[in-house]
Design a protein around this motif. Structure first.
Motif, PDB file in Angstrom:
ATOM      1  N   CYS A   1      -7.786  -1.746  -1.591  1.00  0.00           N
ATOM      2  CA  CYS A   1      -7.150  -0.787  -2.492  1.00  0.00           C
ATOM      3  C   CYS A   1      -6.428  -1.556  -3.591  1.00  0.00           C
ATOM      4  O   CYS A   1      -5.908  -2.652  -3.360  1.00  0.00           O
ATOM      5  CB  CYS A   1      -6.140   0.077  -1.740  1.00  0.00           C
ATOM      6  SG  CYS A   1      -6.897   1.338  -0.692  1.00  0.00           S
TER       7      CYS A   1
ATOM      8  N   ALA B   1     -12.244   1.465   0.161  1.00  0.00           N
ATOM      9  CA  ALA B   1     -11.926   0.440  -0.840  1.00  0.00           C
ATOM     10  C   ALA B   1     -12.339  -0.957  -0.374  1.00  0.00           C
ATOM     11  O   ALA B   1     -12.689  -1.804  -1.198  1.00  0.00           O
ATOM     12  CB  ALA B   1     -10.438   0.472  -1.175  1.00  0.00           C
TER      13      ALA B   1
ATOM     14  N   ASN C   1       0.514   4.465  -2.414  1.00  0.00           N
ATOM     15  CA  ASN C   1       0.351   5.831  -1.909  1.00  0.00           C
ATOM     16  C   ASN C   1       1.402   6.769  -2.492  1.00  0.00           C
ATOM     17  O   ASN C   1       1.093   7.908  -2.869  1.00  0.00           O
ATOM     18  CB  ASN C   1       0.432   5.856  -0.384  1.00  0.00           C
ATOM     19  CG  ASN C   1      -0.741   5.153   0.273  1.00  0.00           C
ATOM     20  OD1 ASN C   1      -1.760   4.878  -0.349  1.00  0.00           O
ATOM     21  ND2 ASN C   1      -0.582   4.834   1.555  1.00  0.00           N
TER      22      ASN C   1
ATOM     23  N   TRP D   1     -10.066   7.101  -4.737  1.00  0.00           N
ATOM     24  CA  TRP D   1     -10.280   6.317  -3.513  1.00  0.00           C
ATOM     25  C   TRP D   1      -9.961   4.842  -3.673  1.00  0.00           C
ATOM     26  O   TRP D   1      -9.561   4.197  -2.707  1.00  0.00           O
ATOM     27  CB  TRP D   1     -11.695   6.530  -2.980  1.00  0.00           C
ATOM     28  CG  TRP D   1     -12.788   6.021  -3.872  1.00  0.00           C
ATOM     29  CD1 TRP D   1     -13.425   6.718  -4.867  1.00  0.00           C
ATOM     30  CD2 TRP D   1     -13.363   4.719  -3.877  1.00  0.00           C
ATOM     31  NE1 TRP D   1     -14.355   5.932  -5.482  1.00  0.00           N
ATOM     32  CE2 TRP D   1     -14.346   4.682  -4.892  1.00  0.00           C
ATOM     33  CE3 TRP D   1     -13.145   3.557  -3.131  1.00  0.00           C
ATOM     34  CZ2 TRP D   1     -15.106   3.564  -5.177  1.00  0.00           C
ATOM     35  CZ3 TRP D   1     -13.903   2.426  -3.407  1.00  0.00           C
ATOM     36  CH2 TRP D   1     -14.863   2.430  -4.419  1.00  0.00           C
ATOM     37  N   ILE D   2     -10.159   4.272  -4.848  1.00  0.00           N
ATOM     38  CA  ILE D   2      -9.875   2.833  -5.012  1.00  0.00           C
ATOM     39  C   ILE D   2      -8.392   2.520  -4.830  1.00  0.00           C
ATOM     40  O   ILE D   2      -8.023   1.367  -4.635  1.00  0.00           O
ATOM     41  CB  ILE D   2     -10.360   2.277  -6.371  1.00  0.00           C
ATOM     42  CG1 ILE D   2      -9.677   2.978  -7.536  1.00  0.00           C
ATOM     43  CG2 ILE D   2     -11.869   2.350  -6.465  1.00  0.00           C
ATOM     44  CD1 ILE D   2      -9.971   2.354  -8.895  1.00  0.00           C
ATOM     45  N   HIS D   3      -7.555   3.561  -4.857  1.00  0.00           N
ATOM     46  CA  HIS D   3      -6.115   3.377  -4.672  1.00  0.00           C
ATOM     47  C   HIS D   3      -5.644   3.707  -3.255  1.00  0.00           C
ATOM     48  O   HIS D   3      -4.740   3.047  -2.747  1.00  0.00           O
ATOM     49  CB  HIS D   3      -5.330   4.242  -5.660  1.00  0.00           C
ATOM     50  CG  HIS D   3      -5.681   4.010  -7.086  1.00  0.00           C
ATOM     51  ND1 HIS D   3      -5.620   2.774  -7.675  1.00  0.00           N
ATOM     52  CD2 HIS D   3      -6.106   4.863  -8.041  1.00  0.00           C
ATOM     53  CE1 HIS D   3      -5.991   2.878  -8.949  1.00  0.00           C
ATOM     54  NE2 HIS D   3      -6.304   4.135  -9.194  1.00  0.00           N
ATOM     55  N   VAL D   4      -6.246   4.719  -2.630  1.00  0.00           N
ATOM     56  CA  VAL D   4      -5.650   5.243  -1.393  1.00  0.00           C
ATOM     57  C   VAL D   4      -6.547   5.255  -0.153  1.00  0.00           C
ATOM     58  O   VAL D   4      -6.049   5.467   0.950  1.00  0.00           O
ATOM     59  CB  VAL D   4      -5.090   6.671  -1.622  1.00  0.00           C
ATOM     60  CG1 VAL D   4      -3.979   6.655  -2.657  1.00  0.00           C
ATOM     61  CG2 VAL D   4      -6.192   7.638  -2.036  1.00  0.00           C
ATOM     62  N   ASP D   5      -7.838   5.035  -0.306  1.00  0.00           N
ATOM     63  CA  ASP D   5      -8.738   5.060   0.851  1.00  0.00           C
ATOM     64  C   ASP D   5      -9.034   3.615   1.267  1.00  0.00           C
ATOM     65  O   ASP D   5      -9.961   2.975   0.768  1.00  0.00           O
ATOM     66  CB  ASP D   5     -10.028   5.808   0.489  1.00  0.00           C
ATOM     67  CG  ASP D   5     -10.949   6.037   1.687  1.00  0.00           C
ATOM     68  OD1 ASP D   5     -10.890   5.241   2.660  1.00  0.00           O
ATOM     69  OD2 ASP D   5     -11.742   6.992   1.636  1.00  0.00           O
ATOM     70  N   VAL D   6      -8.237   3.113   2.196  1.00  0.00           N
ATOM     71  CA  VAL D   6      -8.299   1.707   2.583  1.00  0.00           C
ATOM     72  C   VAL D   6      -9.687   1.316   3.079  1.00  0.00           C
ATOM     73  O   VAL D   6     -10.234   0.274   2.676  1.00  0.00           O
ATOM     74  CB  VAL D   6      -7.211   1.377   3.646  1.00  0.00           C
ATOM     75  CG1 VAL D   6      -7.360  -0.038   4.164  1.00  0.00           C
ATOM     76  CG2 VAL D   6      -5.819   1.599   3.061  1.00  0.00           C
TER      77      VAL D   6
ATOM     78  N   GLN E   1       0.831  -1.210   0.000  1.00  0.00           N
ATOM     79  CA  GLN E   1       0.000   0.000   0.000  1.00  0.00           C
ATOM     80  C   GLN E   1       0.861   1.255   0.000  1.00  0.00           C
ATOM     81  O   GLN E   1       0.528   2.251  -0.648  1.00  0.00           O
ATOM     82  CB  GLN E   1      -0.957  -0.001   1.201  1.00  0.00           C
ATOM     83  CG  GLN E   1      -1.910   1.191   1.217  1.00  0.00           C
ATOM     84  CD  GLN E   1      -2.855   1.209   0.026  1.00  0.00           C
ATOM     85  OE1 GLN E   1      -3.469   0.207  -0.287  1.00  0.00           O
ATOM     86  NE2 GLN E   1      -2.974   2.347  -0.634  1.00  0.00           N
TER      87      GLN E   1
END
Length: 152
Positions: free
Chosen positions: A60, A52, A33, A44-49, A29
């Motif tokens: 994520c 996600a 980030n 959000w699909i990448h960084v909001d655990v 992760q």
């Protein structure tokens, strides 16, 4: 195992060669980030655990372009060209992302030399790099990477 080539003639003769696999690489992760910070893509699909976990992938996922950027670290494990004066990334042709890469996934790559041509002072090759995710049938990324090598 890394395939070692020593001349333009060897590069030209390498079409059809299978390469790899590389070592495994974990996509944590924190790497996702840092990529989001570097590119400004903070979806959000990448960084909001937390969000996600409720989303379509259950965690994520790495950016497609992050997965693609790993070609730069995988290629030297697939092929090494010795005796050249310069090697440059000439570009990419076809790129696809058939599967997602959830945070914590282990990836590795295989390759195949799909094209080679003589160019002034050397040779240019196209390596189809397939990035696989451990335990998955569909690859995470398939990209045709074009490299140009100049020899003395």
């Amino acid at each position: 195992m890394t395939r070692v080539l020593h001349s333009a003639a060897e590069l030209l003769a390498s079409v059809g060669s299978k390469l790899g696999p590389t070592d495994w690489l974990v996509v944590e992760q924190e790497r996702i980030n840092r990529f989001a910070d570097a590119t400004g893509d903070r979806q959000w699909i990448h960084v909001d655990v937390e969000r996600a976990q409720q989303g379509p992938f259950g965690a994520c996922i790495a950016h497609g372009y992050l997965t693609l950027s790993l070609v730069s670290s995988f290629l030297p494990q697939l092929i090494e060209v010795r005796g050249m004066t310069m090697g440059v990334n000439y570009g990419l042709d076809r790129v696809r992302f058939p599967n997602v890469v959830p945070a914590g996934s282990r990836l590795r790559a295989t390759g195949e030399v799909v094209a080679a041509e003589a160019v002034k002072g050397g040779a240019q090759i196209t390596v189809r790099v397939t990035i696989e995710r451990e335990g998955e049938v569909r690859p995470a990324c398939v990209a045709d990477s074009i490299s140009r090598f100049v020899f003395p």
